[in-house]
Design a protein around this motif. Structure first.
Motif, PDB file in Angstrom:
ATOM      1  N   ARG A 124      -2.417   1.715   5.385  1.00  0.00           N
ATOM      2  CA  ARG A 124      -1.696   0.542   5.059  1.00  0.00           C
ATOM      3  C   ARG A 124      -2.527  -0.855   5.456  1.00  0.00           C
ATOM      4  O   ARG A 124      -1.917  -1.757   5.985  1.00  0.00           O
ATOM      5  CB  ARG A 124      -0.273   0.571   6.142  1.00  0.00           C
ATOM      6  CG  ARG A 124       0.461   1.815   5.747  1.00  0.00           C
ATOM      7  CD  ARG A 124       1.424   1.705   4.254  1.00  0.00           C
ATOM      8  NE  ARG A 124       2.660   2.349   4.150  1.00  0.00           N
ATOM      9  CZ  ARG A 124       2.652   3.479   3.389  1.00  0.00           C
ATOM     10  NH1 ARG A 124       1.371   3.707   2.679  1.00  0.00           N
ATOM     11  NH2 ARG A 124       3.676   3.966   3.262  1.00  0.00           N
ATOM     12  N   GLN A 151      -3.986   3.428   1.065  1.00  0.00           N
ATOM     13  CA  GLN A 151      -2.521   3.875   1.107  1.00  0.00           C
ATOM     14  C   GLN A 151      -2.074   4.561   2.522  1.00  0.00           C
ATOM     15  O   GLN A 151      -1.041   4.253   3.115  1.00  0.00           O
ATOM     16  CB  GLN A 151      -1.932   4.837  -0.039  1.00  0.00           C
ATOM     17  CG  GLN A 151      -0.775   5.408   0.062  1.00  0.00           C
ATOM     18  CD  GLN A 151      -0.723   6.847  -0.678  1.00  0.00           C
ATOM     19  OE1 GLN A 151      -1.707   7.295  -1.358  1.00  0.00           O
ATOM     20  NE2 GLN A 151       0.509   7.453  -0.774  1.00  0.00           N
ATOM     21  N   PHE A 162       0.943  -1.367   0.194  1.00  0.00           N
ATOM     22  CA  PHE A 162       0.029  -0.008  -0.023  1.00  0.00           C
ATOM     23  C   PHE A 162       0.704   1.362  -0.220  1.00  0.00           C
ATOM     24  O   PHE A 162       0.481   2.598   0.307  1.00  0.00           O
ATOM     25  CB  PHE A 162      -1.026   0.071   1.191  1.00  0.00           C
ATOM     26  CG  PHE A 162      -1.899  -1.261   1.257  1.00  0.00           C
ATOM     27  CD1 PHE A 162      -2.909  -1.577   0.239  1.00  0.00           C
ATOM     28  CD2 PHE A 162      -1.306  -2.194   2.056  1.00  0.00           C
ATOM     29  CE1 PHE A 162      -3.345  -2.895   0.459  1.00  0.00           C
ATOM     30  CE2 PHE A 162      -2.269  -3.488   2.184  1.00  0.00           C
ATOM     31  CZ  PHE A 162      -2.995  -3.722   1.375  1.00  0.00           C
ATOM     32  N   GLN A 163       2.031   1.022  -0.433  1.00  0.00           N
ATOM     33  CA  GLN A 163       2.999   2.256  -0.344  1.00  0.00           C
ATOM     34  C   GLN A 163       2.955   3.030  -1.570  1.00  0.00           C
ATOM     35  O   GLN A 163       2.863   2.472  -2.774  1.00  0.00           O
ATOM     36  CB  GLN A 163       4.390   1.993  -0.337  1.00  0.00           C
ATOM     37  CG  GLN A 163       5.288   3.080   0.320  1.00  0.00           C
ATOM     38  CD  GLN A 163       6.993   2.784   0.416  1.00  0.00           C
ATOM     39  OE1 GLN A 163       7.207   1.414   0.566  1.00  0.00           O
ATOM     40  NE2 GLN A 163       7.817   3.471   0.193  1.00  0.00           N
TER      41      GLN A 163
END
Lengths: 197, 197
Positions: free
Chosen positions: A176, A173, A100-101
């Motif tokens: 996370r 994002q 999720f970066q």
């Protein structure tokens, strides 16, 4: 710089710089990415970088166009309900794989840069418009083939699907974790399927 | 700086600086907002600014917390379908009034800052978590009162509603037109109403 006037080798170098810049921006944001990082990551000299991209602003505007092109090229034909379900699964798998970066390759640029200048915003708007138009054409085909009812509005469904994906990715994002994105896409698919013919 | 240890006047000054910083960031983005602009907009001296906020990073983290608080305080009780419809209308009216500039007060900070540092991301995640939790409590009440069916999942509906709003605002911000946000929220409301008890 008109990319069509470059030699094959020149185009490859320009492409390498754009891919390196896009990757760095995804990992550390626009503000955290300096020209020198891009130069090193792409393995080019400072004068080469300047040859292809006048300054950071030019590079960023070209990264926006490059990401729009790359993102749209990756989209499969979305003209069945199954194709949309696979699309949603792939979006979740892609974000999960990178923990999720960075968020959406294209949407994260919009989130960071929409207010930097009218020109940059126009580049971002162009990318979203092309994306929406690609969705709309797929949904048009589904309606023509009777998969969607005649009262389904491809324009409004395209807005709904892209917004669900962009908002879901932004939440996942930041948090996370996959649930916001998964739930948002599942709801969008249910909404789409409620127009099944 | 522990805000609870400030005098009444100190708290008012700190609040004025935060409001000025938040407004500037909304109009010109985080990267385009310098401490000096904030100082001038808030009408304080450089040493006053440093007294309340050690550096730009401290100020930004406090703006995140301030925007989360301000955004959540503004949310009405969302425990009827009518209340959700009014909420959607207000979101659209608010973005239309500012000509779609700046995006969501809180979400635009997430879009710009999610990858700047783990600490900043944690502040942003905390804001989204509190927002989701407020939505979830409202949806829980609707289920308890029989407005939503027993199989409605307040957790998943909260994700869907916030994602639809965040994605819709980002698209409308970038495209400078209301349709993506309006269509996205209408679809989210239809999805919510499909669980009516």
């Amino acid at each position: 710089m008109d990319e069509h006037r470059l030699t094959v080798k020149g185009r490859a170098t320009r492409e390498r710089i754009l891919a390196a810049a896009a990757e760095l921006i995804l990992r550390q944001g626009v503000a955290g990415t300096q020209l020198d990082d891009v130069r090193r990551a792409a393995g080019v000299s400072g004068s080469q970088l300047t040859h292809y991209f006048h300054d950071k602003q030019t590079l960023i505007d070209d990264v926006i166009a490059w990401q729009a092109h790359t993102t749209l090229k990756r989209e499969p034909a979305l003209d069945t309900f199954d194709a949309w379900r696979r699309w949603a699964d792939q979006v979740v798998a892609r974000q999960t794989a990178r923990k999720f970066q960075g968020g959406c390759d294209f949407g994260s640029l919009a989130g960071q840069l929409a207010e930097t200048s009218p020109e940059t915003r126009a580049h971002l708007a162009d990318g979203y418009d092309r994306w929406l138009s690609q969705f709309r054409h797929s949904l048009d085909r589904m309606r023509d083939q009777g998969l969607l009812r005649a009262d389904a509005d491809p324009d409004s469904l395209a807005h709904m699907l892209l917004a669900a994906m962009q908002g879901g990715v932004l939440l996942s994002q930041t948090l996370r974790r996959p649930e916001p994105l998964r739930d948002s896409l599942d709801a969008a698919l249910a909404q789409l399927e409620s127009f099944a013919g």
